[in-house]
Write an enzyme that holds these catalytic residues in place. Structure first.
Site, PDB file in Angstrom:
ATOM      1  N   CYS A  56       1.051  -1.015  -0.047  1.00 51.69           N
ATOM      2  CA  CYS A  56      -0.162   0.257  -0.191  1.00 51.69           C
ATOM      3  C   CYS A  56       0.712   1.808  -0.095  1.00 51.69           C
ATOM      4  CB  CYS A  56      -1.006   0.361   0.708  1.00 51.69           C
ATOM      5  SG  CYS A  56      -0.036  -0.092   2.737  1.00 51.69           S
ATOM      6  N   GLU A  71      -4.277   3.025  -8.431  1.00 52.99           N
ATOM      7  CA  GLU A  71      -3.585   1.937  -7.863  1.00 52.99           C
ATOM      8  C   GLU A  71      -3.252   1.154  -8.213  1.00 52.99           C
ATOM      9  OE1 GLU A  71      -2.214   0.749  -2.063  1.00 52.99           O
ATOM     10  OE2 GLU A  71      -4.475   0.548  -3.362  1.00 52.99           O
TER      11      GLU A  71
END
Length: 492
Positions: free
Chosen positions: A285, A386
């Protein structure tokens, strides 16, 4: 030892699911079957909630002196340490990550329990200044039953980040590991029981996120939800948890920037930036997937960065010479490639990588070449969204002001990195970056004791630190009067 079947853990017992359903886990590096796991049903999840509720409401764990709970946490760590090689092997088989990555992550999981064993001893309320003949103090007590939903990219480490502080303060937990990677979380549940955690305090229920996860989030008997995963799912959890006003901790997605200034140690910045994006195959992340380099050193930096990227080895995760491990599954592999192809269509330049890989001996696994994209702009998907894979976008900047503007031009705010020999500049920039974590001349984002969490759509709450204990406690204010005269505030 690796085994063929793994059970649910509910109320201190290993059991099959009520429907006898199973989950098959596969090695992402080879595509081979690793094991079958009991699949929890709604009925099983409800049993786990009931067990956790009973253990919290009527059990002895929360009543233990903190020193005794600390002893149990240290014993959990000691058992994990004694089974270190087994846990590393399982994590590699379940995730396809390299042996170096697995070793580091399992060690941190162990250290998490040791850290919270020490931290809980000093976790206490306070005496507050109040007027006159009054006395006020606060107590911190466990929040209750906690649903903890963990991701597939760091299975045991993320479980430790959540379980350790929760049980340290006296909570009971229902751990819901990702369906792709449940093995080490199940082993952790077994180790907790072996170390002396009472039945019902730690329950482990692998199963569908949309079914089991949602049931836990919506269940009125659950007091808190802690989730690590994607931002869209985090938003959904927040909405569902609001219906029962649950406490919520969310550690969500990221698109973290790395800023390399003209006075940086170029070799250190190259090596740190390689680690920042390609560690864990970019499935992190806080992966530094946006790389901004000052125009004065751009060419020199990029020559070295691309050259080293091309040298990264893919292949057998158990081989210590392997730098980049596998992608978790075909769906994620397709997602990564889709982003790269969209960048190509949008006009980006692929400096290296950009396609599916087939390392020798791992032809049936899921692999993607480490990829560097240049000639990108902030209106491209690859810059804004992302990707969760070994793909980095690189851009130039002219000065400090522009670097900060570009770094903050994102919906996310989890990690960031600053590379500069100028300590004043590095501090100035760190102060202005909108991110929960700033790494200065350092590729590492967290150690036990350092807060981990994000700004903006990267979530809220901080894990891995002393303050995490407060996320699992309620504060009670107790006010007393010790004056000699009885109080009659209404004057009647």
């Amino acid at each position: 030892m690796k085994r063929k079947f793994y059970h649910l853990i509910i109320n201190g017992e290993k059991m099959k699911g009520s429907t006898d359903g199973t989950i098959k886990t596969y090695n992402p590096a080879t595509g081979e079957l690793v094991a079958e796991v009991a699949k929890a049903s709604i009925e099983d999840a409800e049993k786990a909630v009931a067990a956790a509720r009973e253990a919290f409401d009527n059990g002895k764990w929360k009543k233990y002196p903190v020193g005794r709970r600390a002893q149990v946490l240290n014993k959990i760590a000691a058992i994990m340490r004694s089974r270190f090689n087994e846990l590393v092997e399982l994590e590699i088989l379940d995730t396809g990550k390299t042996i170096h990555a697995a070793q580091g992550q399992i060690m941190q999981a162990i250290e998490d329990f040791e850290f919270y064993a020490g931290a809980i001893v000093g976790h206490r309320g306070a005496v507050n200044n109040v007027p006159g003949q009054f006395h006020n103090y606060t107590e911190k007590g466990p929040v209750g039953v906690c649903a903890q939903i963990i991701p597939w990219n760091y299975p045991l480490m993320m479980a430790a980040w959540k379980v350790a502080p929760a049980i340290a303060v006296g909570c009971s937990v229902i751990l819901k590991p990702a369906s792709f990677t449940p093995l080490t979380a199940i082993i952790l549940g077994e180790i907790c029981l072996e170390a002396g955690v009472p039945a019902g305090v730690v329950n482990v229920v692998p199963g569908s996120g949309t079914e089991i996860g949602n049931h836990l989030v919506e269940n009125p008997k659950v007091d808190k939800v802690a989730f690590t995963g994607s931002t869209p799912i985090g938003k959904d959890i927040m909405g569902k948890a609001s219906q029962t006003l649950k406490r919520v901790t969310l550690e969500l997605g990221g698109k973290s920037p790395s800023l390399v200034f003209g006075d940086a140690d170029i070799d250190a910045a190259v090596d740190g930036s390689l680690f920042g994006i390609f560690y864990n195959s970019g499935q992190s992340c806080e992966a530094r997937s946006r790389l901004y380099v000052h125009e004065a050193i751009y060419d020199d930096f990029m020559n070295k960065f691309v050259e080293k990227t091309k040298k990264l080895q893919l292949g057998d995760p158990f081989n210590k010479a392997t730098h980049v491990g596998a992608i978790i599954n075909q769906e994620q592999l397709d997602t990564i490639d889709g982003y790269v192809q969209s960048a190509r269509t949008d006009g980006a330049e692929i400096l290296t990588g950009g396609k599916v890989a087939t390392p020798e001996g791992c032809e049936n696994g899921f692999w993607y070449e480490p990829t560097v994209l240049a000639n990108v702009t902030h209106d491209m998907k690859v810059v804004n969204e992302e990707i969760f894979g070994p793909v980095v976008v690189v851009m130039k900047f002219k000065d400090e002001k522009e670097a900060i503007r570009l770094a903050n031009d994102s919906d996310f705010g989890l990690g960031s990195a600053v590379w500069s020999k100028d300590g004043a500049r590095a501090t100035r920039v760190a102060n202005q970056i909108q991110a929960g974590i700033v790494m200065i001349n350092c590729p590492f984002s967290a150690f036990p004791g350092t807060p981990f969490g994000g700004y903006k759509q990267s979530g809220f709450g901080r894990e891995l630190c002393i303050e995490t204990l407060d996320l699992y406690t309620e504060m009670k204010s107790i006010l007393s009067y010790y004056g000699s005269r009885p109080l009659n505030p209404l004057g009647i």
